[in-house]
Each structure stands twice: as structure tokens, then as C-alpha cells.
Scaffold this motif. Structure first.
Motif, mmCIF file in Angstrom:
data_model
loop_
_atom_site.group_PDB
_atom_site.id
_atom_site.type_symbol
_atom_site.label_atom_id
_atom_site.label_comp_id
_atom_site.label_asym_id
_atom_site.label_seq_id
_atom_site.Cartn_x
_atom_site.Cartn_y
_atom_site.Cartn_z
ATOM 1 N N GLU A 53 0.894 -1.280 0.127
ATOM 2 C CA GLU A 53 0.034 0.012 0.064
ATOM 3 C C GLU A 53 0.813 1.141 0.074
ATOM 4 O O GLU A 53 2.277 1.298 0.381
ATOM 5 C CB GLU A 53 -0.918 0.061 1.024
ATOM 6 C CG GLU A 53 -1.953 -1.060 1.341
ATOM 7 C CD GLU A 53 -2.717 -1.042 2.450
ATOM 8 O OE1 GLU A 53 -2.135 -0.693 3.572
ATOM 9 O OE2 GLU A 53 -3.786 -1.750 2.388
ATOM 10 N N SER A 54 0.363 2.546 -0.447
ATOM 11 C CA SER A 54 1.110 3.744 -0.292
ATOM 12 C C SER A 54 0.600 4.223 0.776
ATOM 13 O O SER A 54 -0.489 4.216 1.486
ATOM 14 C CB SER A 54 0.613 4.652 -1.474
ATOM 15 O OG SER A 54 1.068 5.854 -1.486
ATOM 16 N N LEU A 55 1.501 5.050 1.405
ATOM 17 C CA LEU A 55 1.242 5.716 2.619
ATOM 18 C C LEU A 55 0.350 7.081 2.259
ATOM 19 O O LEU A 55 -0.416 7.224 2.977
ATOM 20 C CB LEU A 55 2.464 6.754 3.181
ATOM 21 C CG LEU A 55 3.694 5.610 3.236
ATOM 22 C CD1 LEU A 55 4.978 6.514 3.667
ATOM 23 C CD2 LEU A 55 3.357 4.961 4.445
ATOM 24 N N THR A 66 5.901 6.227 -2.711
ATOM 25 C CA THR A 66 5.507 6.436 -1.206
ATOM 26 C C THR A 66 4.895 5.114 -0.511
ATOM 27 O O THR A 66 4.094 5.047 0.118
ATOM 28 C CB THR A 66 4.687 7.287 -0.790
ATOM 29 O OG1 THR A 66 3.269 7.130 -1.637
ATOM 30 C CG2 THR A 66 4.933 8.749 -0.953
ATOM 31 N N PHE A 67 5.595 3.916 -1.135
ATOM 32 C CA PHE A 67 5.093 2.735 -0.734
ATOM 33 C C PHE A 67 5.614 2.444 0.736
ATOM 34 O O PHE A 67 6.478 3.025 1.326
ATOM 35 C CB PHE A 67 5.763 1.368 -1.434
ATOM 36 C CG PHE A 67 5.340 1.351 -2.912
ATOM 37 C CD1 PHE A 67 3.972 1.307 -3.351
ATOM 38 C CD2 PHE A 67 6.290 1.776 -3.849
ATOM 39 C CE1 PHE A 67 3.699 1.206 -4.562
ATOM 40 C CE2 PHE A 67 6.018 1.750 -5.212
ATOM 41 C CZ PHE A 67 4.679 1.501 -5.500
ATOM 42 N N SER A 68 4.851 1.573 1.416
ATOM 43 C CA SER A 68 4.970 1.314 3.016
ATOM 44 C C SER A 68 5.750 -0.063 3.153
ATOM 45 O O SER A 68 5.174 -0.976 2.523
ATOM 46 C CB SER A 68 3.618 1.112 3.693
ATOM 47 O OG SER A 68 4.009 0.788 4.894
ATOM 48 N N TYR A 69 6.981 -0.065 3.758
ATOM 49 C CA TYR A 69 7.719 -0.968 3.889
ATOM 50 C C TYR A 69 7.737 -1.150 5.413
ATOM 51 O O TYR A 69 8.542 -1.950 5.747
ATOM 52 C CB TYR A 69 9.146 -0.705 3.332
ATOM 53 C CG TYR A 69 9.370 -0.461 1.955
ATOM 54 C CD1 TYR A 69 9.625 -1.686 0.876
ATOM 55 C CD2 TYR A 69 9.304 0.696 1.220
ATOM 56 C CE1 TYR A 69 9.759 -1.557 -0.511
ATOM 57 C CE2 TYR A 69 9.414 0.696 -0.001
ATOM 58 C CZ TYR A 69 9.563 -0.529 -1.138
ATOM 59 O OH TYR A 69 9.705 -0.117 -2.410
ATOM 60 N N GLY A 123 9.400 -4.599 -3.400
ATOM 61 C CA GLY A 123 8.841 -5.152 -2.317
ATOM 62 C C GLY A 123 8.208 -6.418 -2.298
ATOM 63 O O GLY A 123 7.606 -6.671 -3.319
ATOM 64 N N SER A 124 8.341 -7.569 -1.380
ATOM 65 C CA SER A 124 7.571 -8.617 -1.354
ATOM 66 C C SER A 124 6.300 -8.633 -0.527
ATOM 67 O O SER A 124 6.544 -8.230 0.636
ATOM 68 C CB SER A 124 8.310 -9.769 -0.948
ATOM 69 O OG SER A 124 7.748 -11.104 -0.770
ATOM 70 N N GLU A 125 5.312 -8.670 -1.077
ATOM 71 C CA GLU A 125 4.041 -8.829 -0.058
ATOM 72 C C GLU A 125 3.732 -9.923 0.516
ATOM 73 O O GLU A 125 3.086 -10.898 -0.016
ATOM 74 C CB GLU A 125 2.712 -8.372 -1.253
ATOM 75 C CG GLU A 125 2.569 -6.900 -1.669
ATOM 76 C CD GLU A 125 1.541 -6.779 -2.458
ATOM 77 O OE1 GLU A 125 0.488 -6.879 -2.134
ATOM 78 O OE2 GLU A 125 1.603 -5.906 -3.624
ATOM 79 N N TYR A 126 4.299 -10.019 1.685
ATOM 80 C CA TYR A 126 4.384 -11.165 2.523
ATOM 81 C C TYR A 126 3.808 -10.853 3.875
ATOM 82 O O TYR A 126 4.678 -10.247 4.712
ATOM 83 C CB TYR A 126 5.787 -11.801 2.611
ATOM 84 C CG TYR A 126 6.112 -13.212 3.520
ATOM 85 C CD1 TYR A 126 4.794 -14.200 3.195
ATOM 86 C CD2 TYR A 126 6.771 -13.139 4.460
ATOM 87 C CE1 TYR A 126 5.032 -15.328 4.070
ATOM 88 C CE2 TYR A 126 6.846 -14.265 5.325
ATOM 89 C CZ TYR A 126 5.826 -15.452 5.029
ATOM 90 O OH TYR A 126 6.066 -16.649 5.849
#
Length: 245
Positions: A111-113, A148-151, A194-197
Motif C-alpha cells: 500500500e501507499s502511505l 511512497t510505498f509502505s515498507y 517489495g515482497s507482499e508477504y
């Protein structure tokens, strides 16, 4: 060949009397693969056996928790004993299956911030300090024309020392004025795929860990639950602990 280092930031004032780092290290010894020296940056909890395999880098926390993490990572990036790529762990992260410490995915929520409620909310209405930090992080990223991806997921992650140093240099001016999320700044600056895990975060109830390699504890987890649950999972003391007389 230099094996992958593991780095833990360790702050003062653990509400569980540093129970977390004791059992996290037990999980590393039980399930960690392809790792070299473990570095703990911060306080000395008093029950660890420092050695060539477990190295203490003293660091006094002087600022807010986010800023302390940035400074600890900068310290690590300048340490020649730490491998160029290293696995970054928090003390409340645990392995429950074999885990390749040399090749951890960089996790993202996907998701994006910008899509969160705090992206547009008036600042004085954002009561959660964590959300306020993510808002400031979003603004710092957008100011630079970055994604602005959330990591910010509760999982181990791989960092590179050169990129850690570059991230610090890029955001230093903003950082001294307001807290920022290092994971989000690093991931978006370096365009990490990023890996969506999804993270598995336990509070005060036992959940199935089947199919998981890692889990984390919530900051709402109580000492009684954590001590009992972790002792059942990892009953054997690790070589990193001082032997009791």
C-alpha cells in the motif's frame, strides 16, 4: 567468503526486561542459516556472552526511537566488520522455520502511505505518533518526487551498507527536524521491489504459525503471555547467553 551479518538495534527500557532478545537469539541459533557475526547496537542487557560471534556496539539512545534507529544504522554502515549486505532484525522478531539469513525479501504492505487516513488529516488530529511519523515520511518522499510505498512490516529485512549511508545523507536535513521511517525512506529511495508477504504479529493469544518462517510480537503483548509462549517454543538456552551457575 564473508557470511551475512545480523544486526539488532537494542534500545533501553524494554517492558519485558529484554526477554525478547534472549528468545530471538535462541530462534536464530535454532533456525538461522548462512549467517556470520551477530551485532547488537545499543544497550547491554547483561545476560549475553559477547564473543567473536556476538559483538556489542555500545550506543546510548538520546533521541526518539525512530531517530535512534537511523543513528544506529549509520553506525553499522561505517563498521568494517559488518558484511556489506546484512540482515536487520528487531528483538521481537523470531524464526520458526529454517531461514536463509543471506537472502531475506524486503517486505512491503503493498500500500501507499498516500492512501492512508493520515495522508490528508490535519496534523493536530493525528494523535498516533507512529502515524504522524509516517505522514512526515510521506511528505519527505513526495518532496523528492519518490514513491511512497509502505515498507513498515514487522519482519526481518536485508540492507546494504552503502545504501544505508546514502539514505542517511539524503534525508539527514529532514531527519533532524522530524522523525522519519527508515524502512520507508530506504525502500522508496532505492526503488526496492517489495515482497507482499504479510507479517504475523502475535498479541496475547496463540495463533497457528504453520507455513510461517517468522513472527513478531505486538507492542501490546504482555510479559506473562510472551514469557510462557516463547519458553515453550525455544526452551534451550543459546550459546549467546551467559551460563547460569
Amino acid at each position: 567468503i564473508m557470511l551475512t551479518s545480523i544486526v539488532y538495534p537494542l534500545g533501553r527500557g524494554s517492558k519485558m526486561n529484554n526477554l525478547e532478545i534472549r528468545y530471538s537469539l535462541r530462534s536464530v541459533e535454532s533456525f538461522g542459516e548462512k549467517y556470520g557475526t551477530i551485532f547488537i547496537v545499543g544497550v547491554d542487557p547483561g545476560f549475553l556472552q559477547w564473543s567473536e560471534k556476538l559483538v556489542h556496539i555500545p550506543f546510548a539512545d538520546r533521541y526518539d526511537p525512530f531517530m535512534n534507529v537511523w543513528l544506529k544504522l549509520r553506525e553499522v554502515s561505517e563498521n568494517k566488520e559488518v558484511s556489506e549486505k546484512f540482515l536487520y532484525m528487531n528483538d521481537d522478531f523470531f524464526f520458526v522455520e529454517n531461514f536463509d539469513c543471506s537472502n531475506a525479501p524486503y517486505a512491503t504492505s503493498g500500500e501507499s502511505l498516500r492512501a492512508q487516513y493520515y495522508a490528508e488529516a490535519p496534523l493536530d488530529e493525528i494523535k498516533n505518533k507512529y502515524h504522524l511519523t509516517l505522514r512526515r515520511t510521506m511528505e519527505a518522499l513526495e518532496k523528492r518526487g519518490l514513491t511512497t510505498f509502505s515498507y513498515n512490516t514487522h519482519q526481518p529485512v536485508m540492507f546494504e551498507k552503502a545504501k544505508v549511508a546514502e539514505t542517511f545523507r539524503e534525508f539527514a536535513n529532514d531527519l533532524w527536524q522530524t522523525p522519519l521511517s527508515f524502512r520507508c525512506c530506504y525502500g522508496n529511495l532505492h526503488k526496492v521491489e517489495g515482497s507482499e508477504y504479510p507479517a504475523k504479529v502475535l498479541k496475547n493469544n496463540i495463533e497457528s504459525l504453520h507455513g510461517r518462517k517468522t513472527f513478531a510480537l505486538s507492542n501490546q503483548t504482555t510479559y506473562d503471555f510472551a514469557s510462557s509462549f516463547l519458553q515453550n517454543l525455544f526452551p534451550k538456552p543459546s550459546r549467546f547467553e551467559v551460563e547460569k551457575c
